[in-house]
Design a protein around this motif. Structure first.
Motif, PDB file in Angstrom:
ATOM      1  N   THR A 248      -1.075  10.130  -4.799  1.00  0.00           N
ATOM      2  CA  THR A 248      -0.692  10.820  -6.031  1.00  0.00           C
ATOM      3  C   THR A 248      -1.294  12.220  -6.089  1.00  0.00           C
ATOM      4  OG1 THR A 248      -0.488   8.744  -7.256  1.00  0.00           O
ATOM      5  CG2 THR A 248      -0.809  10.744  -8.545  1.00  0.00           C
TER       6      THR A 248
ATOM      7  N   ALA B  59      -3.125   4.644  -3.509  1.00  0.00           N
ATOM      8  CA  ALA B  59      -2.186   5.207  -4.483  1.00  0.00           C
ATOM      9  C   ALA B  59      -2.731   6.492  -5.098  1.00  0.00           C
ATOM     10  CB  ALA B  59      -1.894   4.174  -5.569  1.00  0.00           C
ATOM     11  N   GLU B  60      -4.027   6.515  -5.415  1.00  0.00           N
ATOM     12  CA  GLU B  60      -4.614   7.707  -6.015  1.00  0.00           C
ATOM     13  C   GLU B  60      -4.602   8.875  -5.035  1.00  0.00           C
ATOM     14  OE1 GLU B  60      -5.769   8.421  -9.140  1.00  0.00           O
ATOM     15  OE2 GLU B  60      -4.797   6.531  -9.664  1.00  0.00           O
TER      16      GLU B  60
ATOM     17  N   GLN C 154     -14.948   4.050 -11.492  1.00  0.00           N
ATOM     18  CA  GLN C 154     -15.443   2.679 -11.348  1.00  0.00           C
ATOM     19  C   GLN C 154     -16.884   2.572 -11.838  1.00  0.00           C
ATOM     20  OE1 GLN C 154     -16.397   1.347  -7.419  1.00  0.00           O
ATOM     21  NE2 GLN C 154     -15.701  -0.742  -7.803  1.00  0.00           N
TER      22      GLN C 154
ATOM     23  N   CYS D  13     -12.940   3.706   0.604  1.00  0.00           N
ATOM     24  CA  CYS D  13     -12.929   2.256   0.371  1.00  0.00           C
ATOM     25  C   CYS D  13     -14.234   1.586   0.807  1.00  0.00           C
ATOM     26  CB  CYS D  13     -11.741   1.618   1.095  1.00  0.00           C
ATOM     27  SG  CYS D  13     -10.169   1.885   0.252  1.00  0.00           S
TER      28      CYS D  13
ATOM     29  N   ASP E 201      -5.295   0.592  -4.633  1.00  0.00           N
ATOM     30  CA  ASP E 201      -5.465   1.555  -5.728  1.00  0.00           C
ATOM     31  C   ASP E 201      -5.970   2.885  -5.197  1.00  0.00           C
ATOM     32  OD1 ASP E 201      -4.650  -0.391  -7.494  1.00  0.00           O
ATOM     33  OD2 ASP E 201      -6.688  -0.967  -8.075  1.00  0.00           O
TER      34      ASP E 201
ATOM     35  N   GLY F  67     -12.932  -2.698  -5.884  1.00  0.00           N
ATOM     36  CA  GLY F  67     -11.572  -2.888  -6.368  1.00  0.00           C
ATOM     37  C   GLY F  67     -10.581  -3.061  -5.236  1.00  0.00           C
ATOM     38  N   ASP F  68      -9.318  -2.938  -5.588  1.00  0.00           N
ATOM     39  CA  ASP F  68      -8.227  -3.097  -4.631  1.00  0.00           C
ATOM     40  C   ASP F  68      -8.076  -1.803  -3.833  1.00  0.00           C
ATOM     41  OD1 ASP F  68      -5.910  -3.583  -3.233  1.00  0.00           O
ATOM     42  OD2 ASP F  68      -4.818  -4.411  -4.942  1.00  0.00           O
ATOM     43  N   SER F  69      -8.109  -1.906  -2.516  1.00  0.00           N
ATOM     44  CA  SER F  69      -7.973  -0.709  -1.683  1.00  0.00           C
ATOM     45  C   SER F  69      -6.619  -0.037  -1.879  1.00  0.00           C
ATOM     46  CB  SER F  69      -8.166  -1.066  -0.208  1.00  0.00           C
ATOM     47  OG  SER F  69      -7.163  -1.986   0.224  1.00  0.00           O
TER      48      SER F  69
ATOM     49  N   SER G  78       0.843  -1.195   0.000  1.00  0.00           N
ATOM     50  CA  SER G  78       0.000   0.000   0.000  1.00  0.00           C
ATOM     51  C   SER G  78       0.877   1.244   0.000  1.00  0.00           C
ATOM     52  CB  SER G  78      -0.912   0.004   1.230  1.00  0.00           C
ATOM     53  OG  SER G  78      -1.417   1.307   1.482  1.00  0.00           O
TER      54      SER G  78
ATOM     55  N   LEU H  26     -11.325   8.220  -8.651  1.00  0.00           N
ATOM     56  CA  LEU H  26     -11.160   6.792  -8.907  1.00  0.00           C
ATOM     57  C   LEU H  26     -12.476   6.054  -8.679  1.00  0.00           C
ATOM     58  CD1 LEU H  26      -9.349   4.330  -9.506  1.00  0.00           C
ATOM     59  CD2 LEU H  26      -8.861   4.222  -7.055  1.00  0.00           C
TER      60      LEU H  26
END
Length: 291
Positions: free
Chosen positions: A122, A118-119, A158, A106, A115, A111-113, A11, A154
């Motif tokens: 970023t 990361a967003e 989805q 989340c 991700d 999806g993958d937490s 993570s 993000l």
């Protein structure tokens, strides 16, 4: 237990936590702020503080708005000018908020937490590097908004994809291409050609105004103060606005207009050269070595 014993976290926020802990370990943490050197009216303890202790103090004083602004302006400035360890330090200071955003975003996410983490990170780093204007109030709030928006987008993406039975027969609507002369980079290049914008200011103007890059590193690279660069860019804004209003950047300029613009550019260059000479004259000569 070292990072090598357990492996690097997958993570992004967990990795940031590990890196922050490594850079702020006692008894001699490399990331500290001298709060006594900051503004005197903040209410901060008047001593050198390691970043974890400073973060705890800010969390215990949620209404210390002046202190938070002063601390975060210094953190952002250092992250932009003093190396990647201060980037890690700024992220570590914001981790409580970033983790809270990640937990909320989340909820119900398929999806993958990682991700989402990361967003969020970023978005925070992009704002930290370039987007937040230190001349405005509440820089920390701006960083947090950028992090939240990145994670939220993000989640929206989805829900943005829907199954289509026959994608090959779904025709996109017609699109009219934009006129080339409307592209901002081309307008800036024409402004330089006409003498509205001085060549030595072109890249700085593109980076700050079009690229939305942070102004502090650009001013440092040019060798002038941030305030001086702000004033220079503001004057350029005015000249470009006038040129656009007069149609000079999208039309044909007369020989008389071109001569006038070149004369103004020469005068700006002479004034700038005079100021540079004055600054050099005020710098004391190095002391002569003893014989």
């Amino acid at each position: 237990m070292s990072v090598s014993d357990t492996g690097w976290p997958t993570s992004a926020l967990d990795a940031a936590t590990t890196a922050f802990a490594a850079l702020t370990v006692e008894p001699d943490p490399p990331l500290v702020l001298d709060c006594a050197a900051l503004r005197a009216d903040t209410g901060l303890p008047r001593r050198v503080m390691a970043l974890p202790a400073l973060r705890d103090w800010l969390l215990r004083h949620p209404r210390a708005y002046t202190a938070r602004d002063v601390v975060w302006r210094e953190l952002i400035r250092r992250a932009r000018l003093d190396g990647p360890h201060w980037v890690v330090g700024a992220v570590g200071m914001a981790l409580p908020a970033l983790r809270q955003y990640a937990a909320r975003l989340c909820e119900g996410y398929d999806g993958d937490s990682a991700d989402v983490d990361a967003e969020i990170l970023t978005g925070f780093l992009t704002a930290l590097r370039d987007r937040v204007d230190l001349a405005k109030d509440a820089p920390y709030a701006s960083l947090c908004r950028a992090a939240w928006r990145a994670g939220h987008e993000l989640r929206l993406r989805q829900r943005a994809y829907w199954p289509v039975e026959d994608i090959e027969n779904v025709a996109a609507g017609p699109r009219t291409p934009k006129a080339p002369y409307g592209h901002p980079d081309l307008l800036v290049r024409r402004a330089v050609t006409l003498g509205v914008l001085d060549p030595e200011d072109e890249q700085a103007y593109i980076d700050v105004r079009l690229g939305r890059r942070a102004i502090e590193p650009i001013a440092a690279a040019i060798g002038i103060s941030v305030d001086a660069l702000r004033m220079r860019l503001s004057r350029i804004d005015g000249r470009i606005a006038d040129a656009l209003a007069d149609g000079l950047l999208t039309g044909v300029a007369s020989p008389q207009t071109l001569a006038h613009l070149r004369t103004q550019a020469q005068r700006r260059g002479q004034r700038r050269a005079g100021r540079a000479t004055a600054r050099r004259d005020t710098i004391p000569a190095p002391a002569m070595a003893a014989a």
